[in-house]
Design a protein around this motif. Sequence first.
Motif: not given
Length: 110
Positions: A74-79, A84-85, A98-103
């Motif tokens: 969760r911490i990494l996704l928030e950052g 990055c996004v 598209d990369e975010l959806v896959i992640t």
Amino acid sequence: MENPLKVDVCHTEDGSSCRKSHHPERVKKDLTTRLNRIEGQIRGIKGMIDRDVYCDDVITQISATQSAINSVARILLEGHLKGCVVDRLSEGEHEVLDELVITIQKLMKR
């Protein structure tokens, strides 16, 4: 507002590119502390198995470890989202979505 992550694009010896994130030191320290604790939990679970600890107790520890791993994610996704996004979208790189959806799909597999 300070960007929590800075992303650089590097190039490997074969010419392909790779992305690198640069977490602020306080975030890296927090993630490292959490991962060290998780590493200890995993060693503890292994020890419980070696000592034939009651299955339910081992499962409880596994559940706690999974929760800790999810917290790191969760911490990494928030950052990633806030850094990055956002940066890549502002640069017109809409494929980041598209990369975010896959992640997110990878995170939800569990």
